[in-house]
Design a protein around this motif. Structure first.
Motif, short mmCIF file in Angstrom:
data_model
loop_
_atom_site.label_atom_id
_atom_site.label_comp_id
_atom_site.label_asym_id
_atom_site.label_seq_id
_atom_site.Cartn_x
_atom_site.Cartn_y
_atom_site.Cartn_z
N GLY A 178 23.06 16.45 82.25
CA GLY A 178 22.38 15.27 82.96
C GLY A 178 22.32 14.13 82.15
N PHE A 179 22.50 14.13 80.75
CA PHE A 179 22.30 12.89 79.95
C PHE A 179 23.64 12.19 79.77
CE2 PHE A 179 18.44 15.49 78.95
CZ PHE A 179 17.50 14.35 79.11
N ALA A 180 23.83 11.07 79.92
CA ALA A 180 25.14 10.36 79.79
C ALA A 180 25.50 10.62 78.28
CB ALA A 180 24.95 8.90 80.00
N THR A 181 24.79 10.31 77.50
CA THR A 181 25.15 10.84 75.90
C THR A 181 24.28 11.48 75.39
OG1 THR A 181 23.88 8.89 74.91
CG2 THR A 181 26.02 8.23 75.91
N ARG A 182 24.72 12.16 74.33
CA ARG A 182 23.99 13.01 73.28
C ARG A 182 22.63 12.25 72.54
NH1 ARG A 182 25.06 17.43 69.59
NH2 ARG A 182 23.47 17.30 67.85
N GLU A 183 22.94 10.76 72.39
CA GLU A 183 21.96 10.02 71.66
C GLU A 183 20.99 9.82 72.76
OE1 GLU A 183 25.23 9.39 71.64
OE2 GLU A 183 25.49 9.57 69.51
N ARG A 184 20.97 9.55 74.32
CA ARG A 184 20.22 9.52 75.34
C ARG A 184 19.44 10.68 75.37
NH1 ARG A 184 16.54 8.74 77.28
NH2 ARG A 184 16.06 8.21 79.33
N ALA A 185 19.78 11.84 75.36
CA ALA A 185 19.20 13.24 75.33
C ALA A 185 18.33 13.37 74.03
CB ALA A 185 20.10 14.45 75.13
N GLU A 186 18.59 12.78 72.73
CA GLU A 186 18.10 12.96 71.61
C GLU A 186 16.61 12.06 71.85
OE1 GLU A 186 20.62 11.97 68.31
OE2 GLU A 186 21.18 13.96 68.30
N GLN A 187 16.92 10.76 72.41
CA GLN A 187 15.84 9.80 72.40
C GLN A 187 14.86 10.30 73.52
OE1 GLN A 187 17.82 6.21 74.05
NE2 GLN A 187 18.60 5.55 72.02
N GLU A 188 15.11 10.92 74.47
CA GLU A 188 14.15 11.70 75.52
C GLU A 188 13.42 12.93 74.74
OE1 GLU A 188 12.27 12.48 79.05
OE2 GLU A 188 13.28 10.74 78.26
N ASN A 189 14.14 13.49 73.99
CA ASN A 189 13.35 14.60 73.22
C ASN A 189 12.24 13.93 72.37
OD1 ASN A 189 13.09 17.29 72.40
ND2 ASN A 189 14.40 16.91 70.55
N LEU A 190 12.54 13.05 71.75
CA LEU A 190 11.75 12.27 70.83
C LEU A 190 10.67 11.72 71.47
CD1 LEU A 190 14.18 10.33 68.21
CD2 LEU A 190 12.77 12.16 67.75
N ARG A 191 10.82 11.11 72.63
CA ARG A 191 9.85 10.75 73.57
C ARG A 191 8.71 11.41 73.93
NH1 ARG A 191 7.94 10.02 78.73
NH2 ARG A 191 9.56 11.24 79.30
N LEU A 192 9.36 12.82 74.33
CA LEU A 192 8.40 14.04 74.72
C LEU A 192 7.60 14.57 73.74
CD1 LEU A 192 10.91 15.64 77.46
CD2 LEU A 192 8.78 14.28 77.68
N ARG B 272 5.67 19.03 83.21
CA ARG B 272 6.53 18.62 84.15
C ARG B 272 7.87 18.08 83.76
NH1 ARG B 272 7.79 14.46 86.59
NH2 ARG B 272 5.95 13.17 85.88
N GLU B 273 7.58 17.06 82.88
CA GLU B 273 8.70 16.37 82.05
C GLU B 273 9.51 17.11 81.50
OE1 GLU B 273 7.47 12.52 80.31
OE2 GLU B 273 6.03 12.15 81.95
N MET B 274 8.91 18.07 80.36
CA MET B 274 9.55 18.83 79.60
C MET B 274 10.65 19.69 80.27
SD MET B 274 6.78 19.70 76.48
CE MET B 274 7.86 20.30 75.48
N ARG B 275 10.07 20.23 81.44
CA ARG B 275 10.90 21.20 82.12
C ARG B 275 12.01 20.44 82.82
NH1 ARG B 275 8.42 22.51 86.61
NH2 ARG B 275 6.10 21.92 86.14
N GLU B 276 11.86 19.16 83.22
CA GLU B 276 12.97 18.27 83.72
C GLU B 276 13.94 17.88 82.64
OE1 GLU B 276 14.93 15.80 86.25
OE2 GLU B 276 13.75 17.41 86.58
N PHE B 277 13.50 17.60 81.46
CA PHE B 277 14.04 17.43 80.48
C PHE B 277 15.06 18.82 80.16
CE2 PHE B 277 15.16 18.25 75.72
CZ PHE B 277 15.74 17.04 75.44
N GLN B 278 14.71 19.90 80.05
CA GLN B 278 15.32 21.06 79.67
C GLN B 278 16.45 21.31 81.01
OE1 GLN B 278 15.13 22.90 77.08
NE2 GLN B 278 16.81 24.19 77.43
N ARG B 279 15.96 21.05 82.08
CA ARG B 279 16.82 21.18 83.20
C ARG B 279 18.15 20.26 83.13
NH1 ARG B 279 18.54 18.90 87.79
NH2 ARG B 279 17.06 17.16 87.32
#
Length: 202
Positions: free
Chosen positions: A102-116, A89-96
């Motif tokens: 939906g991410f404020a910055t590229r760094e924020r997206a990368e952080q979420e990707n690393l977390r997942l 569910r979290e990975m699908r939300e990330f992809q969406r």
């Protein structure tokens, strides 16, 4: 997880074969259950056999251990399935969010990707750990089973006086044996008579 149960059954059947080969060499007072068999014309050996499959099916201690292991397997499967669904569910939300900026910055997206990614690795490690724990417990159960039967046979054979008690698993060991030498039911009844159900839950 289901494969683990079949692997355990096979392992225990093999363990039982080795068990009966090891722990049944006591000689004592002859019994009237079976007639001593002459070997080599000079030595009298009293031989009996046990059907392992039947023993495992009827021994309440083993059945209770099996039930406990099935429950643990189901609990593990439920835990892993729940965590896998949450991660999916979290990975699908990330992809969406990624597709819709939906991410404020590229760094924020990368952080979420690393977390997942880390969460996925953690789930895989948990799966491996739970499988290893289950295997360890299966091995412990097989030792408990062996010790239980070994202990009983030492007492049993003090009055029976068998020179050799062998196991029969299908056609693995005995191609033919007179049923008069089959002591499976005696062993099962003796084991069940001394079994305390609380010992399987320890």
């Amino acid at each position: 997880m289901k494969k683990m149960k079949y692997i355990l059954n096979g392992f225990l059947a093999l363990a039982m074969i080795l068990l009966f080969a090891q722990c049944s060499n006591n000689q004592s007072t002859p019994s009237q259950t079976a007639t001593p068999t002459a070997v080599g014309g000079s030595t009298n050996m009293k031989i009996a056999y046990v059907e392992i499959d039947s023993l495992l099916t009827k021994y309440r201690f083993w059945n209770d251990l099996n039930e406990l292991m099935i429950q643990k397997e189901e609990n593990i499967r439920t835990t892993l399935n729940e965590k896998a669904k949450e991660l999916d569910r979290e990975m699908r939300e990330f992809q969406r969010k990624l597709e819709n900026n939906g991410f404020a910055t590229r760094e924020r997206a990368e952080q979420e990707n690393l977390r997942l990614s880390q969460k996925q690795r953690d789930l895989q490690q948990l799966q491996e750990k739970l499988a290893a724990d289950l295997q360890t417990e299966n091995q412990k159960n097989s030792l408990q089973l062996r010790d239980s039967i070994n202990s009983f046979l030492k007492i049993y054979n003090k009055t029976k006086g068998y020179s050799l008690i062998i196991s029969n698993t299908g056609f693995d060991n005995l191609l033919y044996a007179d049923t008069a030498y089959n002591i499976t039911q005696e062993i099962v009844e003796g084991l069940n008579a001394r079994y305390n159900p609380s010992s399987a839950k320890k």
